[in-house]
Write a protein that holds these residues in place. Structure first.
Motif, mmCIF file in Angstrom:
data_model
loop_
_atom_site.group_PDB
_atom_site.id
_atom_site.type_symbol
_atom_site.label_atom_id
_atom_site.label_comp_id
_atom_site.label_asym_id
_atom_site.label_seq_id
_atom_site.Cartn_x
_atom_site.Cartn_y
_atom_site.Cartn_z
ATOM 1 N N LYS A 93 0.817 -75.585 -51.157
ATOM 2 C CA LYS A 93 2.053 -74.736 -51.222
ATOM 3 C C LYS A 93 2.777 -74.546 -52.453
ATOM 4 O O LYS A 93 3.240 -73.452 -52.973
ATOM 5 C CB LYS A 93 3.131 -75.253 -49.800
ATOM 6 C CG LYS A 93 2.575 -74.850 -48.440
ATOM 7 C CD LYS A 93 3.830 -75.396 -47.677
ATOM 8 C CE LYS A 93 3.156 -75.068 -46.161
ATOM 9 N NZ LYS A 93 4.004 -75.559 -45.248
ATOM 10 N N LEU A 94 2.806 -75.698 -53.005
ATOM 11 C CA LEU A 94 3.338 -75.647 -54.295
ATOM 12 C C LEU A 94 2.408 -74.952 -55.524
ATOM 13 O O LEU A 94 3.009 -74.179 -56.389
ATOM 14 C CB LEU A 94 3.323 -77.370 -54.890
ATOM 15 C CG LEU A 94 4.075 -77.526 -56.413
ATOM 16 C CD1 LEU A 94 5.411 -77.137 -56.265
ATOM 17 C CD2 LEU A 94 3.983 -78.952 -56.603
ATOM 18 N N SER A 95 1.206 -75.107 -55.235
ATOM 19 C CA SER A 95 0.264 -74.145 -56.051
ATOM 20 C C SER A 95 0.599 -72.812 -55.913
ATOM 21 O O SER A 95 0.499 -71.795 -56.955
ATOM 22 C CB SER A 95 -1.257 -74.524 -56.098
ATOM 23 O OG SER A 95 -1.692 -74.215 -54.854
ATOM 24 N N GLU A 96 0.840 -72.225 -54.665
ATOM 25 C CA GLU A 96 1.255 -70.957 -54.297
ATOM 26 C C GLU A 96 2.368 -70.674 -54.782
ATOM 27 O O GLU A 96 2.787 -69.622 -55.391
ATOM 28 C CB GLU A 96 1.341 -70.788 -52.761
ATOM 29 C CG GLU A 96 -0.171 -70.651 -51.964
ATOM 30 C CD GLU A 96 0.095 -70.651 -50.644
ATOM 31 O OE1 GLU A 96 1.173 -70.800 -49.821
ATOM 32 O OE2 GLU A 96 -1.004 -69.925 -50.077
ATOM 33 N N CYS A 97 3.296 -71.536 -54.733
ATOM 34 C CA CYS A 97 4.523 -71.144 -55.356
ATOM 35 C C CYS A 97 4.529 -71.084 -57.007
ATOM 36 O O CYS A 97 5.380 -70.273 -57.659
ATOM 37 C CB CYS A 97 5.575 -72.234 -55.343
ATOM 38 S SG CYS A 97 6.354 -72.183 -53.341
ATOM 39 N N ASP A 98 3.885 -71.944 -57.702
ATOM 40 C CA ASP A 98 3.537 -71.481 -59.034
ATOM 41 C C ASP A 98 3.058 -70.385 -59.384
ATOM 42 O O ASP A 98 3.379 -69.769 -60.246
ATOM 43 C CB ASP A 98 2.640 -72.854 -59.394
ATOM 44 C CG ASP A 98 3.326 -74.102 -59.872
ATOM 45 O OD1 ASP A 98 4.585 -74.199 -59.556
ATOM 46 O OD2 ASP A 98 2.830 -75.348 -59.809
ATOM 47 N N GLU A 99 2.000 -69.844 -58.378
ATOM 48 C CA GLU A 99 1.464 -68.736 -58.909
ATOM 49 C C GLU A 99 2.222 -67.360 -58.545
ATOM 50 O O GLU A 99 2.339 -66.446 -59.479
ATOM 51 C CB GLU A 99 0.234 -68.351 -57.775
ATOM 52 C CG GLU A 99 -1.015 -69.443 -58.010
ATOM 53 C CD GLU A 99 -2.184 -68.997 -57.017
ATOM 54 O OE1 GLU A 99 -2.275 -67.998 -56.520
ATOM 55 O OE2 GLU A 99 -2.882 -69.993 -56.977
ATOM 56 N N ASN A 100 3.321 -67.742 -57.602
ATOM 57 C CA ASN A 100 4.147 -66.463 -57.210
ATOM 58 C C ASN A 100 5.269 -66.554 -58.415
ATOM 59 O O ASN A 100 5.871 -65.542 -58.879
ATOM 60 C CB ASN A 100 4.938 -66.649 -56.005
ATOM 61 C CG ASN A 100 3.952 -66.486 -54.869
ATOM 62 O OD1 ASN A 100 3.063 -65.597 -54.839
ATOM 63 N ND2 ASN A 100 4.499 -67.015 -53.575
#
Length: 104
Positions: free
Chosen positions: A84-91
């Protein structure tokens, strides 16, 4: 008759000597028996201690298994949060890029 009496007295002396040897052997055997009874009591105590230790070990093993399960669950949670953190970083990167495009 005197010879017979002498012979009987000699036999009696031998029998008394044998009786004393048997008494000595009996005393030794009684002492050995007592020692063996003490050894048996010691073994019973040791057996109880071993049983207690086995129960403690089983309990500790069950706790260790529980902890392992909990660790595995937390590891999965951490992996999920990392994803989820990596998804947040991408977003965030996408938002920054969009923001920069909008500024231009």
């Amino acid at each position: 008759l005197t010879k017979r009496l002498d012979s009987l007295q000699s036999d009696l002396t031998i029998l008394k000597s044998n009786e004393q040897e048997l008494e000595n052997e009996k005393a030794k055997l009684l002492e050995m028996n007592k020692s063996m009874e003490n050894d048996i009591e010691g073994l019973k105590t040791s057996e109880e201690e071993v049983s207690s230790l086995q129960n403690q070990l089983t309990s500790m093993s069950e706790k260790a298994n529980l902890y392992t399960i909990q660790i595995n669950e937390k590891t999965i949670e951490i992996q999920d949060l990392n994803f989820k953190l990596s998804e947040c970083d991408e977003n965030m990167k996408k938002l920054q890029q969009t923001n920069e495009k909008n500024k231009k």
